[in-house]
Design a protein around this motif. Structure first.
Motif, PDB file in Angstrom:
ATOM      1  N   UNK A   1       5.926  -6.046   4.989  1.00 41.78           N
ATOM      2  CA  UNK A   1       4.648  -6.258   4.296  1.00 41.78           C
ATOM      3  C   UNK A   1       4.407  -5.110   3.309  1.00 41.78           C
ATOM      4  N   UNK A   2       3.804  -5.439   2.159  1.00 43.79           N
ATOM      5  CA  UNK A   2       3.597  -4.420   1.133  1.00 43.79           C
ATOM      6  C   UNK A   2       2.127  -4.157   0.826  1.00 43.79           C
ATOM      7  N   UNK A   3       1.410  -5.162   0.461  1.00 38.89           N
ATOM      8  CA  UNK A   3       0.009  -4.995   0.074  1.00 38.89           C
ATOM      9  C   UNK A   3      -0.874  -5.676   1.119  1.00 38.89           C
ATOM     10  N   UNK A   4      -1.917  -4.984   1.525  1.00 43.37           N
ATOM     11  CA  UNK A   4      -2.822  -5.529   2.536  1.00 43.37           C
ATOM     12  C   UNK A   4      -4.125  -5.942   1.859  1.00 43.37           C
ATOM     13  N   UNK A   5      -4.558  -7.152   2.155  1.00 46.19           N
ATOM     14  CA  UNK A   5      -5.792  -7.675   1.571  1.00 46.19           C
ATOM     15  C   UNK A   5      -7.015  -7.274   2.379  1.00 46.19           C
ATOM     16  N   UNK A   6      -8.157  -7.761   1.963  1.00 45.70           N
ATOM     17  CA  UNK A   6      -9.430  -7.448   2.618  1.00 45.70           C
ATOM     18  C   UNK A   6      -9.471  -7.899   4.076  1.00 45.70           C
ATOM     19  N   UNK A   7      -8.732  -8.955   4.371  1.00 44.28           N
ATOM     20  CA  UNK A   7      -8.733  -9.487   5.733  1.00 44.28           C
ATOM     21  C   UNK A   7      -7.679  -8.826   6.630  1.00 44.28           C
ATOM     22  N   UNK A   8      -7.094  -7.735   6.161  1.00 44.60           N
ATOM     23  CA  UNK A   8      -6.085  -6.955   6.895  1.00 44.60           C
ATOM     24  C   UNK A   8      -4.749  -7.689   7.049  1.00 44.60           C
ATOM     25  N   UNK A   9      -4.533  -8.759   6.290  1.00 48.21           N
ATOM     26  CA  UNK A   9      -3.241  -9.437   6.272  1.00 48.21           C
ATOM     27  C   UNK A   9      -2.487  -9.056   4.996  1.00 48.21           C
ATOM     28  N   UNK A  10      -1.172  -9.060   5.083  1.00 44.33           N
ATOM     29  CA  UNK A  10      -0.347  -8.714   3.928  1.00 44.33           C
ATOM     30  C   UNK A  10      -0.502  -9.767   2.836  1.00 44.33           C
ATOM     31  N   UNK A  11      -0.663  -9.304   1.604  1.00 45.12           N
ATOM     32  CA  UNK A  11      -0.731 -10.221   0.468  1.00 45.12           C
ATOM     33  C   UNK A  11       0.610 -10.299  -0.254  1.00 45.12           C
ATOM     34  N   UNK A  12       1.444  -9.293  -0.057  1.00 47.05           N
ATOM     35  CA  UNK A  12       2.785  -9.263  -0.644  1.00 47.05           C
ATOM     36  C   UNK A  12       3.794  -8.912   0.440  1.00 47.05           C
ATOM     37  N   UNK A  13       4.968  -9.477   0.315  1.00 47.04           N
ATOM     38  CA  UNK A  13       6.063  -9.176   1.228  1.00 47.04           C
ATOM     39  C   UNK A  13       7.262  -8.767   0.391  1.00 47.04           C
ATOM     40  N   UNK A  14       8.007  -7.796   0.883  1.00 46.83           N
ATOM     41  CA  UNK A  14       9.190  -7.303   0.159  1.00 46.83           C
ATOM     42  C   UNK A  14      10.454  -7.718   0.906  1.00 46.83           C
ATOM     43  N   UNK A  15      11.356  -8.344   0.157  1.00 48.04           N
ATOM     44  CA  UNK A  15      12.687  -8.656   0.670  1.00 48.04           C
ATOM     45  C   UNK A  15      13.637  -7.592   0.119  1.00 48.04           C
ATOM     46  N   UNK A  16      14.271  -6.848   1.006  1.00 43.31           N
ATOM     47  CA  UNK A  16      15.213  -5.793   0.610  1.00 43.31           C
ATOM     48  C   UNK A  16      16.588  -6.137   1.153  1.00 43.31           C
ATOM     49  N   UNK A  17      17.584  -6.018   0.294  1.00 43.41           N
ATOM     50  CA  UNK A  17      18.973  -6.254   0.701  1.00 43.41           C
ATOM     51  C   UNK A  17      19.751  -4.967   0.441  1.00 43.41           C
TER      52      UNK A  17
END
Length: 174
Positions: A99-115
């Protein structure tokens, strides 16, 4: 004498100005390859099996195809199986979602895929060029999207970036 100053002298100056830039030439290679083709003629690209905790099976084939295509397009090396002047092999060691960015509701708004890919590059002619190194690249995506919906596209983009990084560190000799 006046005719020489008005006609001949300007023509000589123009001819001289046109000749000077042609005698100096600056050359750039856009692909960055710095291969001496009188020494290096062949390369063997081995398999890159997935050794990551998370596994996305098409990734191995996607990465290997991208690497072979890039080498073919940007060098004059012949790819061979077995003994060669250069060898590139390795493994896919990481495939992670964070998870990258956390929104107001404490859930991630962005997810990062790293290889992450570990590459062992061997130069049979010059040992000082050998490399055993890991390379990583990532893409962020909106957390409202399912990974299954964006996985193929993200893996293709990341594979291209990884191949460029690997090429520059090995065959590009940067």
């Amino acid at each position: 004498m006046r005719l020489i100053r008005k006609i001949v002298l300007p023509l000589l100056l123009v001819a001289l100005m046109l000749a000077v830039p042609q005698s100096c030439r600056i050359s750039y290679k856009l692909n960055g390859a710095s291969i001496d083709y009188t020494v290096y003629k062949t390369i063997h690209v081995g398999e890159f099996p997935i050794r990551a905790a998370l596994v996305y099976s098409p990734l191995q084939q996607t990465f290997e195809n991208e690497l072979l295509d890039y080498i073919t397009r940007n060098t004059r090396l012949t790819t061979v199986d077995g003994a060669s002047d250069l060898t590139m092999e390795g493994e896919i060691t990481g495939y992670t979602l964070t998870p990258q960015a956390v929104g107001e509701d404490a859930y991630a708004t962005k997810t990062r895929l790293t290889i992450t890919v570990r590459v062992k590059y061997t130069d049979s002619k010059k040992d000082s060029n050998d490399i055993d190194q890991s390379f990583s690249a990532y893409r962020d995506f909106d957390s409202s999207q399912m990974i299954n919906d964006v996985q193929d596209e993200l893996c293709q983009q990341i594979a291209k970036e990884l191949v460029e990084l690997i090429f520059n560190a090995t065959l590009g000799n940067w």
